[in-house]
Design an enzyme around this catalytic site. Structure first.
Site, PDB file in Angstrom:
ATOM      1  N   ASP A  58      -3.834   6.101   6.971  1.00 19.16           N
ATOM      2  CA  ASP A  58      -3.053   7.348   6.945  1.00 19.16           C
ATOM      3  C   ASP A  58      -2.103   7.411   5.744  1.00 19.16           C
ATOM      4  O   ASP A  58      -2.032   8.418   5.042  1.00 19.16           O
ATOM      5  CB  ASP A  58      -2.301   7.557   8.277  1.00 19.16           C
ATOM      6  N   THR A 115       0.790  -1.230   0.000  1.00 17.17           N
ATOM      7  CA  THR A 115       0.000   0.000   0.000  1.00 17.17           C
ATOM      8  C   THR A 115       0.828   1.290   0.000  1.00 17.17           C
ATOM      9  O   THR A 115       0.568   2.197  -0.792  1.00 17.17           O
ATOM     10  CB  THR A 115      -0.950  -0.010   1.214  1.00 17.17           C
TER      11      THR A 115
END
Ligand code: ZN
Ligand code: ZN
Length: 557
Positions: free
Chosen positions: A171, A88
């Protein structure tokens, strides 16, 4: 002299008048011409969306979501990641910087950082303070990313008149896309059920985000069970609801519908459980709309930029795997959120003023046990067994285990100890490379020395090299065979990280401002997105960009 001067003045004056008249008489721009810049650019990332989901679930999608994007926009259906590891953090960084971990330095979600002598998280930053939450989750910034993004280039191009914002439940998926000069990034704090930020961006949450948090959407969205959108017998693209390849929520006896979220939430992180449900996508769409309205994005003289990453498909994918009814239902429901978001964009700026691109940060492999059961080569690789064995072998050979860490399938040596003991680093690398090849499931082992001395363009060694950062990466890189997964603590669900097509082949759709309806099968690399968007916006490529622009003639202008 005087006479010549007079003539010069006369000629100049005549020319000026002629130019002015010429300008006056030039035809006006046609009324139908599109604006020179889109008012709003929206980069959408679907976390863990494999390319084939578009085809697999096609007949179940409505007309206004993915089908609308594809019928009105351009589908580059041969878009692939060009490096490993396909995780990611690296994925989001690569999409928006137009380069790979070799350059942007996000070599994993976590990695052993030699300079700090410990494992670090890609978005962690202890020098900032949380905003909107007192927790560790707020200690975040893009400082570990070594390259700029599309948003950074927009800011540089117009003296920061554009507004650039990133948002996601994760985040790192909000922070990396928005870049270093972002006006804001917001992410979800499961503990409080609020969207938060850090002092890197702001002193306090803007009033609209405080108001959004006050509305307590997560609590509302978690009041109902997770049922299938369609009658469950229609999920013919997936395995049976109850099968041995799926993980479960804590407190559930079987991985079956309905998932009783109001009951399950207590044992599964309370408001944090929303990440692993389709409701996480609803929440993400709602917060994206709140940001667009709150920041007035798209109502500026310069182009504004918003990145929105939908994180829930990744959590759901990890738990249940690509063959599950849960993943299929996640995408059918996500299709509704995409449709709602497009309707919102229609009413906000209009399609012709909004440039949307949609892609994914990586794909995922089918559950390896399932692959094995249907006869396709695959396996679960035990990192710990391999590393324990390697350390013993190194001790025997060099009288020292020499290993500091094994992360992202890379062995990190204690380089200072090697130097102190006068052990030749290359000899240790070569020894490891030969030794690790003995383990079942290892396809290839590459050393730092090889990486420094040669340029690999072949698959998969080229992908390993593009993911290799000389300042940060390890000394020996292990590549597993197709279908094999390492660093995975269970046999259910799935993961990703490989340079094989199930992890690299992702959707890439452009829609809106100037984009024509096209299906193109030209090969596109993930690093081509940022330079293409920058070309469309008429700004410089991000610093560090190594991708190339997709030719305009193929799909826009
Ligand atoms: Zn991801
Ligand atoms: Zn993931």
């Amino acid at each position: 002299m005087k006479k010549i001067s007079f003539i010069t003045v006369l000629i100049t004056a005549t020319l000026v008048i002629a130019v002015a008249q010429n300008r006056k008489s030039s035809p006006k721009a046609p009324v139908a011409e599109l604006p020179r810049h889109p008012k709003l650019v929206v980069g959408i990332v679907i976390d863990q969306m494999r390319y084939d989901y578009l085809n697999r679930y096609w007949s179940k999608f409505g007309n206004d979501g993915f089908k609308r994007l594809l019928s009105q926009g351009t589908n580059f259906d041969q878009t692939n990641y060009n490096y490993m590891p396909t995780y990611t953090g690296p994925g989001h960084a690569s999409i928006f910087t137009g380069t790979t971990p070799a350059v942007h330095g996000i070599i994993g979600n976590n990695w052993y950082e030699r300079e700090e002598g410990k494992t670090v998280y890609c978005a962690e930053d202890k020098t900032v303070k949380p905003v909107g939450s007192g927790a560790e989750e707020g200690l975040r910034s893009p400082r570990r990313m070594l390259a700029g993004t599309i948003g950074d280039q927009l800011h540089l191009s117009n003296n920061a008149q554009s507004k650039v914002v990133g948002v996601a439940l994760k985040d790192r998926s909000a922070i990396m896309p928005a870049g270093h000069t972002a006006n804001a990034a917001f992410w979800y704090d499961g503990g409080s059920g609020n969207f938060i930020s850090s002092s890197y961006y702001m002193k306090e949450l803007p009033a609209y985000m405080q108001e959004f948090n006050k509305q307590a959407h997560p609590a509302r969205l978690l009041q109902e069970d997770w049922n299938t959108l369609l009658p469950i017998d229609q999920y013919t693209e997936s395995l049976a609801d109850n099968n041995p390849y799926e993980g479960r929520f804590k407190g559930e006896d079987a991985p079956v519908f309905p998932h009783k979220l109001p009951v399950l939430k207590e044992k599964n992180g309370n408001m944090g459980i929303i990440r692993s449900t389709p409701q996480g996508n609803v929440l993400t769409r709602l917060v994206a709309e709140a940001i667009i309205k709150g920041e007035n994005l798209g109502k500026n003289t310069a182009s504004d930029f918003l990145s929105v990453s939908f994180s829930s498909p990744d959590y759901i994918g990890h738990m249940y795997g690509p063959q599950s009814v849960e993943v299929e239902d996640c995408y059918l429901r996500l299709d509704l959120e995409i449709a709602a978001f497009l309707r919102f964009l229609d009413s906000w700026c209009g399609k012709n003023n909004t440039l949307v691109f949609l892609t994914a940060d990586h794909g995922a492999v089918e559950n390896p046990q399932f692959l094995n059961d249907v006869g396709i080569p695959s396996g679960f690789f035990n990192d710990k067994v391999m590393m324990d064995s390697l350390k013993l072998a190194l001790k025997k050979k060099f009288a020292d285990s020499l290993v500091l860490a094994y992360e992202n399938e890379q062995v990190f040596f204690d380089r200072q100890r090697l130097e102190r003991k006068g052990i030749d680093k290359r000899a240790v690398e070569d020894f490891c490379a030969t030794y690790l090849m003995k383990f079942k499931g290892v396809a290839h082992v590459m050393t730092a020395h090889q990486m420094a001395m040669s340029e690999f363009i072949s698959t998969p060694r080229g992908e390993v090299q593009k993911g290799y950062n000389f300042r940060r990466s390890g000394d020996v890189c292990v590549l597993l065979q197709p279908g094999w997964v390492g660093d995975w603590d269970r046999v259910t669900g799935t993961t990703h990280g490989a340079p094989w097509s199930y992890d690299t082949h992702v959707p890439l759709i452009f829609w809106g401002w100037k984009v024509r309806p096209v299906v193109s099968d030209i090969p596109v690399e993930i690093t081509d997105i940022a330079p293409t968007v920058c070309t469309m916006l008429g700004v410089q490529f991000p610093h560090g960009c190594t991708g190339k622009t997709i030719p305009a003639t193929l799909f826009w202008r």
